[in-house]
Design a protein around this motif. Structure first.
Motif, mmCIF file in Angstrom:
data_model
loop_
_atom_site.group_PDB
_atom_site.id
_atom_site.type_symbol
_atom_site.label_atom_id
_atom_site.label_comp_id
_atom_site.label_asym_id
_atom_site.label_seq_id
_atom_site.Cartn_x
_atom_site.Cartn_y
_atom_site.Cartn_z
ATOM 1 N N LEU A 1 6.634 9.748 -1.078
ATOM 2 C CA LEU A 1 7.690 9.289 -1.963
ATOM 3 C C LEU A 1 7.624 7.765 -1.995
ATOM 4 C CD1 LEU A 1 10.241 10.115 -3.617
ATOM 5 C CD2 LEU A 1 11.547 9.700 -1.530
ATOM 6 N N ASN A 2 7.618 7.187 -3.175
ATOM 7 C CA ASN A 2 7.625 5.727 -3.296
ATOM 8 C C ASN A 2 8.955 5.189 -2.783
ATOM 9 O OD1 ASN A 2 5.128 5.914 -4.533
ATOM 10 N ND2 ASN A 2 5.917 5.630 -6.589
ATOM 11 N N VAL A 3 8.878 4.206 -1.879
ATOM 12 C CA VAL A 3 10.095 3.641 -1.295
ATOM 13 C C VAL A 3 10.190 2.122 -1.443
ATOM 14 C CG1 VAL A 3 10.472 5.510 0.364
ATOM 15 C CG2 VAL A 3 9.063 3.549 1.026
ATOM 16 N N GLY A 4 9.140 1.469 -1.907
ATOM 17 C CA GLY A 4 9.194 0.022 -2.023
ATOM 18 C C GLY A 4 8.048 -0.547 -2.842
ATOM 19 N N VAL A 5 8.174 -1.824 -3.163
ATOM 20 C CA VAL A 5 7.140 -2.561 -3.892
ATOM 21 C C VAL A 5 7.040 -3.952 -3.264
ATOM 22 C CG1 VAL A 5 6.397 -3.503 -6.123
ATOM 23 C CG2 VAL A 5 7.669 -1.353 -6.050
ATOM 24 N N VAL A 6 5.812 -4.392 -3.014
ATOM 25 C CA VAL A 6 5.551 -5.752 -2.533
ATOM 26 C C VAL A 6 4.864 -6.510 -3.662
ATOM 27 C CG1 VAL A 6 4.320 -7.198 -0.870
ATOM 28 C CG2 VAL A 6 5.288 -5.005 -0.138
ATOM 29 N N VAL A 7 5.414 -7.662 -4.037
ATOM 30 C CA VAL A 7 4.828 -8.501 -5.078
ATOM 31 C C VAL A 7 4.370 -9.809 -4.444
ATOM 32 C CG1 VAL A 7 5.303 -9.839 -7.174
ATOM 33 C CG2 VAL A 7 6.165 -7.502 -6.966
ATOM 34 N N TYR A 8 3.123 -10.181 -4.774
ATOM 35 C CA TYR A 8 2.532 -11.433 -4.287
ATOM 36 C C TYR A 8 2.058 -12.241 -5.488
ATOM 37 C CZ TYR A 8 -0.996 -14.581 -2.314
ATOM 38 O OH TYR A 8 -1.745 -15.684 -1.978
ATOM 39 N N CYS A 9 2.514 -13.495 -5.576
ATOM 40 C CA CYS A 9 2.077 -14.412 -6.619
ATOM 41 C C CYS A 9 1.665 -15.715 -5.941
ATOM 42 C CB CYS A 9 3.207 -14.650 -7.626
ATOM 43 S SG CYS A 9 2.778 -15.812 -8.935
ATOM 44 N N GLN A 10 0.372 -15.920 -5.836
ATOM 45 C CA GLN A 10 -0.150 -17.093 -5.138
ATOM 46 C C GLN A 10 0.324 -18.383 -5.795
ATOM 47 O OE1 GLN A 10 -4.420 -17.231 -4.886
ATOM 48 N NE2 GLN A 10 -4.424 -19.055 -3.617
ATOM 49 N N ALA A 11 0.287 -18.455 -7.116
ATOM 50 C CA ALA A 11 0.641 -19.690 -7.825
ATOM 51 C C ALA A 11 2.096 -20.100 -7.594
ATOM 52 C CB ALA A 11 0.378 -19.524 -9.323
ATOM 53 N N ALA A 12 2.959 -19.129 -7.361
ATOM 54 C CA ALA A 12 4.377 -19.420 -7.129
ATOM 55 C C ALA A 12 4.734 -19.396 -5.649
ATOM 56 C CB ALA A 12 5.240 -18.412 -7.885
ATOM 57 N N ASP A 13 3.733 -19.190 -4.795
ATOM 58 C CA ASP A 13 3.965 -19.087 -3.353
ATOM 59 C C ASP A 13 5.053 -18.039 -3.079
ATOM 60 O OD1 ASP A 13 3.185 -19.895 -0.763
ATOM 61 O OD2 ASP A 13 4.949 -21.178 -0.591
ATOM 62 N N TYR A 14 4.873 -16.867 -3.706
ATOM 63 C CA TYR A 14 5.900 -15.819 -3.694
ATOM 64 C C TYR A 14 5.344 -14.546 -3.051
ATOM 65 C CZ TYR A 14 9.418 -12.585 -5.552
ATOM 66 O OH TYR A 14 10.409 -11.653 -5.677
ATOM 67 N N LEU A 15 6.062 -14.047 -2.062
ATOM 68 C CA LEU A 15 5.755 -12.762 -1.432
ATOM 69 C C LEU A 15 7.080 -12.124 -1.053
ATOM 70 C CD1 LEU A 15 3.668 -10.741 -0.262
ATOM 71 C CD2 LEU A 15 3.787 -12.046 1.882
ATOM 72 N N GLN A 16 7.411 -11.040 -1.732
ATOM 73 C CA GLN A 16 8.685 -10.366 -1.483
ATOM 74 C C GLN A 16 8.509 -8.858 -1.587
ATOM 75 O OE1 GLN A 16 11.732 -11.541 -0.561
ATOM 76 N NE2 GLN A 16 10.802 -13.554 -0.404
ATOM 77 N N VAL A 17 9.391 -8.156 -0.929
ATOM 78 C CA VAL A 17 9.452 -6.700 -1.024
ATOM 79 C C VAL A 17 10.825 -6.299 -1.526
ATOM 80 C CG1 VAL A 17 10.192 -6.390 1.392
ATOM 81 C CG2 VAL A 17 9.053 -4.503 0.193
ATOM 82 N N GLY A 18 10.852 -5.279 -2.325
ATOM 83 C CA GLY A 18 12.086 -4.611 -2.701
ATOM 84 C C GLY A 18 11.924 -3.159 -2.269
ATOM 85 N N TRP A 19 12.982 -2.577 -1.733
ATOM 86 C CA TRP A 19 12.859 -1.186 -1.293
ATOM 87 C C TRP A 19 14.165 -0.436 -1.447
ATOM 88 C CZ3 TRP A 19 15.668 0.222 3.153
ATOM 89 C CH2 TRP A 19 16.047 -0.813 4.015
ATOM 90 N N GLN A 20 14.018 0.883 -1.502
ATOM 91 C CA GLN A 20 15.157 1.766 -1.651
ATOM 92 C C GLN A 20 14.791 3.097 -1.002
ATOM 93 O OE1 GLN A 20 16.545 2.031 -5.702
ATOM 94 N NE2 GLN A 20 17.197 4.133 -5.404
ATOM 95 N N VAL A 21 15.632 3.557 -0.090
ATOM 96 C CA VAL A 21 15.377 4.807 0.627
ATOM 97 C C VAL A 21 16.396 5.848 0.180
ATOM 98 C CG1 VAL A 21 15.357 5.914 2.896
ATOM 99 C CG2 VAL A 21 14.359 3.637 2.603
#
Length: 126
Positions: free
Chosen positions: A23-43
């Motif tokens: 079951l999909n529970v989260g997404v990790v997004v990485y954007c090098q140009a914006a120095d962005y690494l975050q996760v969103g999740w829902q259980v």
């Protein structure tokens, strides 16, 4: 408006590896140009327990909090959190044989990585 390249992985909860159900529970997004690494999740407890009634859902949440720590570079992420942001994404996207596993890496372009994370979370998890 500038368009930024980004990569993402969907985090899957695999309660029983032998059954290959997830079951999909989260997404990790990485954007090098914006120095962005975050996760969103829902259980969703009910949906996860439908796959395995014995699943420790609190352990799933703890694993996702660990991912938050890796993304944030703080103590919750252990040793992996101390590395540069690109290496942290590399750690998170690497295949694992645990209850939380990353899917394949996908990419795209966006003007706003945080907005893209919200969109992907809604489409792929919510």
């Amino acid at each position: 408006m500038s368009r930024l390249a980004y990569q993402y992985v969907v985090l899957r909860c695999v309660p029983r590896v032998d059954r290959e159900e997830f079951l999909n529970v989260g997404v990790v997004v990485y954007c090098q140009a914006a120095d962005y690494l975050q996760v969103g999740w829902q259980v969703d407890d009910t949906r996860l327990r439908a796959l395995d009634p014995r699943l420790d859902v609190d352990q799933v949440r703890d694993a996702l909090r660990f991912v938050e720590g890796v993304c944030a570079g703080d103590d919750r992420g252990g040793a992996a959190a101390g590395h540069p942001i690109g290496q942290r994404f590399g750690f998170l996207k690497a295949p694992k044989s645990t209850v939380i596993q990353p899917g394949p890496v996908h990419g795209g372009v966006t003007a706003d990585p945080a907005d893209q994370l919200r969109h992907l979370l809604g489409c792929l998890v919510g």
